[in-house]
Scaffold this active site. Sequence first.
Site, PDB file in Angstrom:
ATOM      1  N   LYS A  91       0.850  -1.211   0.000  1.00 60.80           N
ATOM      2  CA  LYS A  91       0.000   0.000   0.000  1.00 60.80           C
ATOM      3  C   LYS A  91       0.875   1.247   0.000  1.00 60.80           C
ATOM      4  O   LYS A  91       2.065   1.200   0.379  1.00 60.80           O
ATOM      5  CB  LYS A  91      -0.934   0.021   1.210  1.00 60.80           C
ATOM      6  CG  LYS A  91      -0.264   0.004   2.598  1.00 60.80           C
ATOM      7  CD  LYS A  91       0.137   1.333   3.155  1.00 60.80           C
ATOM      8  CE  LYS A  91       0.820   1.240   4.517  1.00 60.80           C
ATOM      9  NZ  LYS A  91       1.469   2.451   4.996  1.00 60.80           N
ATOM     10  N   PRO A 111       9.587  -3.563  -0.282  1.00 63.04           N
ATOM     11  CA  PRO A 111      10.682  -3.091   0.582  1.00 63.04           C
ATOM     12  C   PRO A 111      10.306  -3.209   2.066  1.00 63.04           C
ATOM     13  O   PRO A 111       9.204  -2.825   2.456  1.00 63.04           O
ATOM     14  CB  PRO A 111      10.842  -1.621   0.175  1.00 63.04           C
ATOM     15  CG  PRO A 111      10.273  -1.540  -1.200  1.00 63.04           C
ATOM     16  CD  PRO A 111       9.187  -2.570  -1.272  1.00 63.04           C
ATOM     17  N   VAL A 112      11.223  -3.758   2.865  1.00 69.77           N
ATOM     18  CA  VAL A 112      10.947  -3.964   4.296  1.00 69.77           C
ATOM     19  C   VAL A 112      11.130  -2.641   5.051  1.00 69.77           C
ATOM     20  O   VAL A 112      12.079  -1.903   4.797  1.00 69.77           O
ATOM     21  CB  VAL A 112      11.882  -5.059   4.875  1.00 69.77           C
ATOM     22  CG1 VAL A 112      11.683  -5.216   6.379  1.00 69.77           C
ATOM     23  CG2 VAL A 112      11.627  -6.386   4.166  1.00 69.77           C
ATOM     24  N   ALA A 113      10.211  -2.377   5.973  1.00 68.64           N
ATOM     25  CA  ALA A 113      10.211  -1.127   6.750  1.00 68.64           C
ATOM     26  C   ALA A 113      10.267   0.090   5.826  1.00 68.64           C
ATOM     27  O   ALA A 113      11.011   1.038   6.067  1.00 68.64           O
ATOM     28  CB  ALA A 113      11.367  -1.108   7.756  1.00 68.64           C
ATOM     29  N   GLY A 153       7.282   1.645   4.889  1.00 68.70           N
ATOM     30  CA  GLY A 153       6.004   2.361   4.999  1.00 68.70           C
ATOM     31  C   GLY A 153       5.016   1.865   3.962  1.00 68.70           C
ATOM     32  O   GLY A 153       4.065   2.553   3.602  1.00 68.70           O
ATOM     33  N   GLY A 169       4.102  -4.085   4.145  1.00 75.43           N
ATOM     34  CA  GLY A 169       4.408  -5.476   3.760  1.00 75.43           C
ATOM     35  C   GLY A 169       4.045  -6.520   4.813  1.00 75.43           C
ATOM     36  O   GLY A 169       3.425  -7.535   4.493  1.00 75.43           O
ATOM     37  N   GLY A 170       4.400  -6.265   6.057  1.00 73.79           N
ATOM     38  CA  GLY A 170       4.144  -7.242   7.120  1.00 73.79           C
ATOM     39  C   GLY A 170       2.651  -7.437   7.338  1.00 73.79           C
ATOM     40  O   GLY A 170       2.157  -8.564   7.425  1.00 73.79           O
ATOM     41  N   SER A 171       1.897  -6.321   7.407  1.00 72.23           N
ATOM     42  CA  SER A 171       0.440  -6.402   7.597  1.00 72.23           C
ATOM     43  C   SER A 171      -0.200  -7.141   6.429  1.00 72.23           C
ATOM     44  O   SER A 171      -1.106  -7.966   6.613  1.00 72.23           O
ATOM     45  CB  SER A 171      -0.173  -5.004   7.669  1.00 72.23           C
ATOM     46  OG  SER A 171       0.264  -4.323   8.810  1.00 72.23           O
ATOM     47  N   SER A 172       0.263  -6.856   5.218  1.00 73.06           N
ATOM     48  CA  SER A 172      -0.300  -7.497   4.032  1.00 73.06           C
ATOM     49  C   SER A 172      -0.061  -9.013   4.063  1.00 73.06           C
ATOM     50  O   SER A 172      -0.966  -9.806   3.776  1.00 73.06           O
ATOM     51  CB  SER A 172       0.326  -6.875   2.784  1.00 73.06           C
ATOM     52  OG  SER A 172      -0.056  -7.582   1.639  1.00 73.06           O
ATOM     53  N   ASP A 189      -2.161  -1.657   9.672  1.00 71.13           N
ATOM     54  CA  ASP A 189      -2.599  -1.676   8.267  1.00 71.13           C
ATOM     55  C   ASP A 189      -3.419  -2.914   7.932  1.00 71.13           C
ATOM     56  O   ASP A 189      -3.906  -3.040   6.803  1.00 71.13           O
ATOM     57  CB  ASP A 189      -1.381  -1.615   7.335  1.00 71.13           C
ATOM     58  CG  ASP A 189      -0.566  -0.344   7.535  1.00 71.13           C
ATOM     59  OD1 ASP A 189      -1.173   0.704   7.814  1.00 71.13           O
ATOM     60  OD2 ASP A 189       0.671  -0.405   7.422  1.00 71.13           O
TER      61      ASP A 189
HETATM   62  P1  ATP Z   1       5.166  -0.515  10.012  1.00 67.77           P
HETATM   63  O1  ATP Z   1       4.940   0.924   9.652  1.00 67.77           O
HETATM   64  O2  ATP Z   1       3.932  -1.228  10.466  1.00 67.77           O
HETATM   65  O3  ATP Z   1       6.356  -0.731  10.927  1.00 67.77           O
HETATM   66  P2  ATP Z   1       6.201  -0.961   7.306  1.00 67.77           P
HETATM   67  O4  ATP Z   1       5.150  -0.957   6.274  1.00 67.77           O
HETATM   68  O5  ATP Z   1       7.050   0.266   7.383  1.00 67.77           O
HETATM   69  O6  ATP Z   1       5.499  -1.296   8.666  1.00 67.77           O
HETATM   70  P3  ATP Z   1       7.088  -3.721   7.116  1.00 67.77           P
HETATM   71  O7  ATP Z   1       7.780  -4.168   5.885  1.00 67.77           O
HETATM   72  O8  ATP Z   1       5.733  -4.211   7.380  1.00 67.77           O
HETATM   73  O9  ATP Z   1       7.195  -2.147   7.125  1.00 67.77           O
HETATM   74  O10 ATP Z   1       8.077  -4.115   8.340  1.00 67.77           O
HETATM   75  C1  ATP Z   1       7.935  -3.621   9.621  1.00 67.77           C
HETATM   76  C2  ATP Z   1       8.670  -4.509  10.627  1.00 67.77           C
HETATM   77  O11 ATP Z   1       7.969  -5.735  10.772  1.00 67.77           O
HETATM   78  C3  ATP Z   1      10.093  -4.879  10.214  1.00 67.77           C
HETATM   79  O12 ATP Z   1      10.926  -4.591  11.303  1.00 67.77           O
HETATM   80  C4  ATP Z   1      10.059  -6.364   9.959  1.00 67.77           C
HETATM   81  O13 ATP Z   1      11.232  -7.039  10.377  1.00 67.77           O
HETATM   82  C5  ATP Z   1       8.856  -6.844  10.761  1.00 67.77           C
HETATM   83  N1  ATP Z   1       8.147  -7.989  10.105  1.00 67.77           N
HETATM   84  C6  ATP Z   1       7.629  -9.056  10.708  1.00 67.77           C
HETATM   85  N2  ATP Z   1       7.041  -9.881   9.827  1.00 67.77           N
HETATM   86  C7  ATP Z   1       7.174  -9.328   8.621  1.00 67.77           C
HETATM   87  C8  ATP Z   1       6.763  -9.707   7.322  1.00 67.77           C
HETATM   88  N3  ATP Z   1       6.102 -10.847   7.084  1.00 67.77           N
HETATM   89  N4  ATP Z   1       7.057  -8.887   6.316  1.00 67.77           N
HETATM   90  C9  ATP Z   1       7.714  -7.716   6.548  1.00 67.77           C
HETATM   91  N5  ATP Z   1       8.128  -7.312   7.750  1.00 67.77           N
HETATM   92  C10 ATP Z   1       7.868  -8.107   8.793  1.00 67.77           C
END
Ligand code: ATP
Length: 290
Positions: free
Chosen positions: A8, A92-94, A96, A99-102, A134
């Site tokens: 998102k 991309p991890v972390a 915004g 990804g994790g919520s999805s 999310d």
């Molecule tokens: P948020 O704003 O909720 O922290 P984001 O959208 O910026 O999330 P994400 O990619 O969801 O970023 O990752 C947030 C954190 O969640 C990271 O520190 C990651 O290690 C952890 N995490 C746990 N499970 C997952 C997953 N399945 N996918 C991505 N990150 C995950």
Amino acid sequence: MVLNSYAKLNLYLRVLSRRKDNYHSLKTVFERIDLHDKIILKPIASDRIKITADTKLIPADESNLAFAAAGLLKNKFRIRSGVDIKIIKRIPVAGGMGGGSSNAVCVLCALNKLWKLGLGKKELVMLGRRLGADVPFFIHNTSFAKAGGRGDDVRPLSQLRKSRFWHIIAVPGIRASTPLVYQKWDKIGQKVRLTSADSDVKMLTSALRKKNISLISKILFNSLEEPSIKLYPEIGKIKEKLSSLGLKAVLMSGSGAAVFGMVCSKSEAFSLARQLRRNRTWRICIARTI
Ligand code: ATP
């Protein structure tokens, strides 16, 4: 079972206040995009949840949100069988981009079917919201939505059912920490804005429906941009670069660190990507509304 787990973007994110429980009240507008992870689910005979990922950037244990989602259903409904979860990470991890919520929502919805739990959208939202802010947006399975509360009180924007945009997304090689960004927002405090969040969201919805990028660019807003740029100046550099290439509608998503620009055509998105890829420390993605 092979599932697409979409990302998102936040086209609008206004932090309204800090609540007594230390969370923040916000008004936000979400857009779902076709950039996605793959989640491969296999039922297994043993009474366990197994998880693997193709990257070390996310945990491969019970702290992974996909694992937590499976654990939540397994415990609540006393499921005796197990599941093997594989995550192929492309979001991309972390960044915004949720990804994790999805990933958590993909697992919730798939296991709801696989384990024949018969849970409806409302029940899934009630159960899943504690996994991540999310989560409710992804459960609604919609291209655009507005949200209040912690970003978890979601209303789909059905008038935008047919709206589609192209995005060029640039992600710096840093991981933004959501708690740190909110702490910085708490210190900086709220800037006075002349329009209410509700009227901004109304204007943005109308501009999105008209596909009027120049109007959209005037309403795009994210309260967390300023604190994030103070913590991670590279985000500011990306914004400047995108603007210098002539992009008008440019914004950081969520608490960062991804920055996106909105364009109406695929060719524009691809030509911008070619120019941006000269900076090898940024990851550049192209994505469309889905
Ligand atoms: P948020 O704003 O909720 O922290 P984001 O959208 O910026 O999330 P994400 O990619 O969801 O970023 O990752 C947030 C954190 O969640 C990271 O520190 C990651 O290690 C952890 N995490 C746990 N499970 C997952 C997953 N399945 N996918 C991505 N990150 C995950």
